[in-house]
Design an enzyme around this catalytic site. Structure first.
Site, short mmCIF file in Angstrom:
data_model
loop_
_atom_site.label_atom_id
_atom_site.label_comp_id
_atom_site.label_asym_id
_atom_site.label_seq_id
_atom_site.Cartn_x
_atom_site.Cartn_y
_atom_site.Cartn_z
N LYS A 14 0.63 -1.24 -0.08
CA LYS A 14 0.01 -0.02 -0.04
C LYS A 14 0.91 1.27 0.02
CE LYS A 14 -4.25 -1.63 2.64
NZ LYS A 14 -4.92 -1.16 3.74
N ASP A 68 -8.35 2.58 5.41
CA ASP A 68 -8.91 1.21 5.61
C ASP A 68 -9.71 0.89 4.28
OD1 ASP A 68 -8.95 -0.72 7.33
OD2 ASP A 68 -10.98 -0.38 8.07
N SER A 69 -9.53 -0.44 4.01
CA SER A 69 -9.99 -0.88 2.70
C SER A 69 -10.57 -2.13 2.78
CB SER A 69 -9.08 -0.77 1.78
OG SER A 69 -7.68 -1.37 1.83
N PHE A 141 -0.91 -7.62 -4.43
CA PHE A 141 -1.27 -8.25 -3.20
C PHE A 141 -2.77 -8.40 -2.89
CE2 PHE A 141 -3.28 -5.04 -0.51
CZ PHE A 141 -3.23 -3.82 -1.03
N GLY A 142 -2.74 -9.19 -1.69
CA GLY A 142 -4.07 -9.59 -1.18
C GLY A 142 -5.06 -10.32 -2.27
N TYR A 143 -6.25 -9.65 -2.79
CA TYR A 143 -6.91 -10.22 -3.58
C TYR A 143 -6.95 -10.08 -4.93
CZ TYR A 143 -9.37 -11.54 0.53
OH TYR A 143 -9.61 -12.07 1.98
N ASP A 144 -5.63 -9.41 -5.43
CA ASP A 144 -5.45 -8.75 -6.68
C ASP A 144 -5.54 -10.02 -7.76
OD1 ASP A 144 -5.09 -6.11 -6.10
OD2 ASP A 144 -2.99 -6.10 -6.04
N HIS A 169 -9.41 1.53 -6.12
CA HIS A 169 -10.33 2.29 -5.17
C HIS A 169 -9.33 3.28 -4.50
CE1 HIS A 169 -8.13 -1.30 -3.81
NE2 HIS A 169 -8.71 -1.39 -2.75
N ARG A 170 -8.15 2.88 -4.16
CA ARG A 170 -7.18 3.51 -3.54
C ARG A 170 -6.79 4.73 -4.30
NH1 ARG A 170 -4.30 -0.40 -2.55
NH2 ARG A 170 -5.71 -0.98 -0.92
P1 IMP Z 1 -6.59 -2.91 6.06
O1 IMP Z 1 -5.04 -3.03 6.03
O2 IMP Z 1 -7.28 -3.36 7.15
O3 IMP Z 1 -7.18 -1.89 5.44
O4 IMP Z 1 -6.66 -4.55 5.20
C1 IMP Z 1 -7.26 -4.27 3.71
C2 IMP Z 1 -7.47 -5.71 3.03
O5 IMP Z 1 -8.18 -5.68 2.20
C3 IMP Z 1 -5.95 -6.06 2.64
O6 IMP Z 1 -5.23 -6.87 3.58
C4 IMP Z 1 -6.37 -6.84 1.52
O7 IMP Z 1 -6.86 -8.24 1.89
C5 IMP Z 1 -7.71 -6.38 1.20
N1 IMP Z 1 -7.39 -5.17 0.05
C6 IMP Z 1 -7.70 -3.89 0.02
N2 IMP Z 1 -7.14 -3.17 -1.07
C7 IMP Z 1 -6.65 -4.07 -1.82
C8 IMP Z 1 -6.11 -4.22 -3.25
O8 IMP Z 1 -5.91 -3.00 -3.90
N3 IMP Z 1 -5.91 -5.38 -3.84
C9 IMP Z 1 -6.04 -6.57 -3.02
N4 IMP Z 1 -6.66 -6.63 -1.75
C10 IMP Z 1 -6.85 -5.57 -1.30
#
Ligand code: IMP
Length: 188
Positions: A14, A68-69, A141-144, A169-170
């Site tokens: 991020k 937060d996302s 990362f994550g759900y990409d 979204h970010r």
């Molecule tokens: P946070 O750090 O509590 O905001 O967690 C957000 C979580 O949402 C991340 O750990 C990912 O699992 C998911 N997430 C948020 N933004 C993205 C993105 O841009 N790509 C993929 N996963 C995302």
């Protein structure tokens, strides 16, 4: 370029995304490595973004931008949602959606620029799409690897960081925030 903001995230992906996005526009640095984890006590992204921002602004005595996302799947009642980071990632999501034909999903990012308890600014960004049948691609990362943005066939992990930066979204939330902060001094 104006004053420095701390971007309150411990997620290096991020931080890199946001630093690239705001290069030459807003001066952003990451958290020092020794700061404690901020609480995320709320059931909504707004509450958690504000809680993170308040915690780090008070801890560091500096103006803070927090985010937060999450990924929301209507057919799963909004899961993983606010709990996206703790849900179990793409593997658990694909398992939960195995028999679902409605694969619509959207990311939401809530960003807050926090100067004091009397001076802070919220911005949001959304990104709609659908969940792939299997993970594809290696970037991000994550759900990409399982998120296919509306109008595309590839996943975000296949489309890559440079493309993501213009659409996510970010990036939408941050572009709006930058406009809101024009002419605002990060001093009380
Ligand atoms: P946070 O750090 O509590 O905001 O967690 C957000 C979580 O949402 C991340 O750990 C990912 O699992 C998911 N997430 C948020 N933004 C993205 C993105 O841009 N790509 C993929 N996963 C995302």
């Amino acid at each position: 370029m104006g004053a420095k903001w701390v971007f309150a995230t411990k997620n290096p992906h991020k931080l890199a995304e946001v630093q690239n996005l705001l290069e030459g526009i807003l001066d952003i640095e990451g958290l020092p490595s020794d700061v404690p984890e901020a609480p995320e006590p709320h059931a909504d992204l707004y509450g958690n973004a504000l809680a993170k921002a308040t915690f780090y602004a008070q801890h560091l005595g500096l103006p803070v931008i927090a985010e937060d996302s999450g990924l929301f799947v209507p057919a799963l009642g909004g899961q993983p949602g606010v709990q996206s980071a703790h849900f179990g990632g793409p593997a658990r999501l694909l398992e939960a959606m195995r028999d679902l034909s409605d694969r619509r999903a959207y990311f939401t990012a809530v960003v807050v620029a926090y100067i004091s308890s009397r001076k802070y600014f919220f911005s949001t960004g959304f990104w709609q799409g659908e969940i792939a049948e299997t993970p594809r691609g290696s970037e991000g990362f994550g759900y990409d690897p399982v998120f296919i943005p509306a109008g595309r066939k590839e996943t975000v992990a296949e489309l890559g960081q440079a493309w993501k930066q213009h659409h996510s979204h970010r990036s939408r939330a941050f572009r709006k925030l930058v406009k809101m902060l024009q002419g605002i001094s990060p001093q009380e």
